[in-house]
Design an enzyme around this catalytic site. Structure first.
Site, PDB file in Angstrom:
ATOM      1  N   GLY A 177      -2.506  -3.993  -0.826  1.00 43.87           N
ATOM      2  CA  GLY A 177      -2.102  -2.597  -0.893  1.00 43.87           C
ATOM      3  C   GLY A 177      -1.559  -2.097   0.439  1.00 43.87           C
ATOM      4  CG  ASP A 178      -4.069  -1.733   3.848  1.00 40.62           C
ATOM      5  OD1 ASP A 178      -4.065  -0.560   4.230  1.00 40.62           O
ATOM      6  OD2 ASP A 178      -5.078  -2.301   3.406  1.00 40.62           O
ATOM      7  CB  THR A 179       0.783  -6.187   2.890  1.00 42.41           C
ATOM      8  OG1 THR A 179      -0.348  -6.658   3.628  1.00 42.41           O
ATOM      9  CG2 THR A 179       2.011  -6.949   3.339  1.00 42.41           C
TER      10      THR A 179
END
Length: 416
Positions: A177-179
């Protein structure tokens, strides 16, 4: 002529925030030549092991520092500033005047609380591009909720699709999700730079900057393919399906005779026929009812059983060789040990190596994407905390006496 150092050489990026989403976006820009100045919390005078981006201490450590750090912060410079102090906030404002891009991933309102919101920074530098990554975005009823990538994966629809039917939804084993949010942010920055280029005028000699608002959950949701229209038109709520992909057949993981798993994707019409011929089931390949995807989906259990029965008779190497010869997409499910030993990874420059100050080699991923004229490059190792504090402060006009006074008050710290 492209300036030396990569396609983004000369681009000044100010990175605030920590851990993954903001720093990964800045890392991507740094790989291609941007000068990234990373702002971190100073070290604790009573405990020098504390301070800096928490990622420095995440997962496996070498001499007290995460080896992940050498991936996430390569090609960056580190400045240690205590953003809670007014003098540090003033330094950030000075740096922002010289910057092209500012990246931050604090909770909405934090930057404004420090006097570092877009209203202040873009008033001083109208060409500044600000990337703001947060859990739920800068607006909306959820904006003030704390948000991590794993929560965004759930809200964005991804977590519901992972795992086996009827069992607990599982997470992807990395911070996807962060990436995803980071990469959406990089796309936004590059589009904003293009807009800035096209808006240069007498009134805006460097062009117009803007704010890029990336919500973690929205970046995940943007990758959810047909989920929403299928629900809107048919009321269909797709659920988890293990290693298969619902509505597309055949594509699944099949266990081979040696216990290894192979991914086999025979979901093109002509590919399916070649796959069935390769496994000795030309009867299925020539069945008119299976000539298109809709027909194969209706009988996917039968098809999967046929492929699985064939794969179970051969070791993975023979399965993959037979499918390669038949021009059917297939591959082994890799561990990191498989990746490190793979000749294709090596040939593509994806297995790189850096050396720490003590000479220890550390394997790190290569650079993506591959560019024919301006490839990414490793220009410097990830910095020690505050390694570049003094040099950067001198660049914004501070004298040594001023720098010493800031250090004495705990506003800054420098690497020892």
């Amino acid at each position: 002529m492209m300036p030396a150092g990569g396609p983004l050489a000369g681009l000044r990026v100010l990175e605030l925030g920590q851990l993954i989403a903001g720093p990964f976006a800045a890392k991507t820009l740094a790989d291609f030549g941007a000068d990234v100045i990373k702002i971190e919390t100073p070290s604790d005078p009573d405990d020098p092991t504390r301070g800096g981006d928490p990622l420095r201490k995440w997962r496996l450590l070498k001499d007290g520092t995460s080896v992940w750090w050498q991936v996430q912060s390569r090609n960056k410079r580190s400045v240690a500033l205590d953003l809670r102090q007014a003098d540090a906030q003033d330094i950030v404002r000075r740096l922002a005047v010289q910057a092209d891009v500012l990246i931050e991933n604090f909770r909405p309102g934090a930057m404004e609380g420090w006097g570092l919101g877009p209203d202040v920074l873009q008033a001083a530098n109208p060409a500044l591009i600000m990337l703001r990554i947060s859990g739920y975005g800068q607006t909306g009823p959820y904006r003030d909720r704390p948000g991590f990538g794993v929560v965004a994966e759930a809200m964005g629809g991804l977590r519901h699709l992972t795992g086996e039917p009827g069992r607990v939804p599982v997470r992807v084993g990395v911070s996807i999700g962060d990436t995803l949010a980071s990469l959406h942010g990089v796309i936004g920055i590059l589009m904003a730079l293009q807009h800035r280029h096209h808006t240069v005028s007498a009134d805006a000699p460097k062009g117009q900057g803007q704010v890029i608002d990336v919500a973690l959950y929205e970046a995940v949701f943007n990758c959810m393919e047909s989920l929403l229209p299928e629900y809107g038109v048919f009321g269909a709520v797709r659920g988890p399906s293990g290693s298969a992909l619902p509505g597309i057949a055949p594509t699944n993981a099949y266990q081979c005779a040696d216990g290894a798993w192979a991914i086999i994707a025979g979901n093109g019409d002509s590919i399916f026929k070649r796959l069935m011929r390769a496994i000795g089931r030309d009867d299925l390949g020539q069945d008119p009812a299976l000539s298109d995807n809709a027909g194969r989906v209706a009988r996917v259990e039968e098809i999967d059983a046929a492929i699985g029965a064939w794969a179970a008779t051969l070791p993975a190497d023979q399965v993959l060789l037979a499918l390669e010869q038949a021009a059917v997409p297939a591959g082994r499910i890799y561990t990191i040990a498989d990746i490190a030993a793979d000749p294709h990874y090596a040939a593509r420059g994806m297995l790189s190596e850096v050396r720490l100050d003590d000479g220890t080699p550390v394997a790190v991923p290569g650079f993506v994407p591959k560019m024919s004229l301006t490839p990414g490059a490793h220009r410097r190792n990830a910095p020690a905390l505050g390694q570049d504090t003094e040099a950067v402060l001198r660049e914004v006009g501070l004298t040594q006496a001023q720098i010493d006074a800031l250090r004495a008050r705990g506003v800054i710290s420098s690497a020892t």
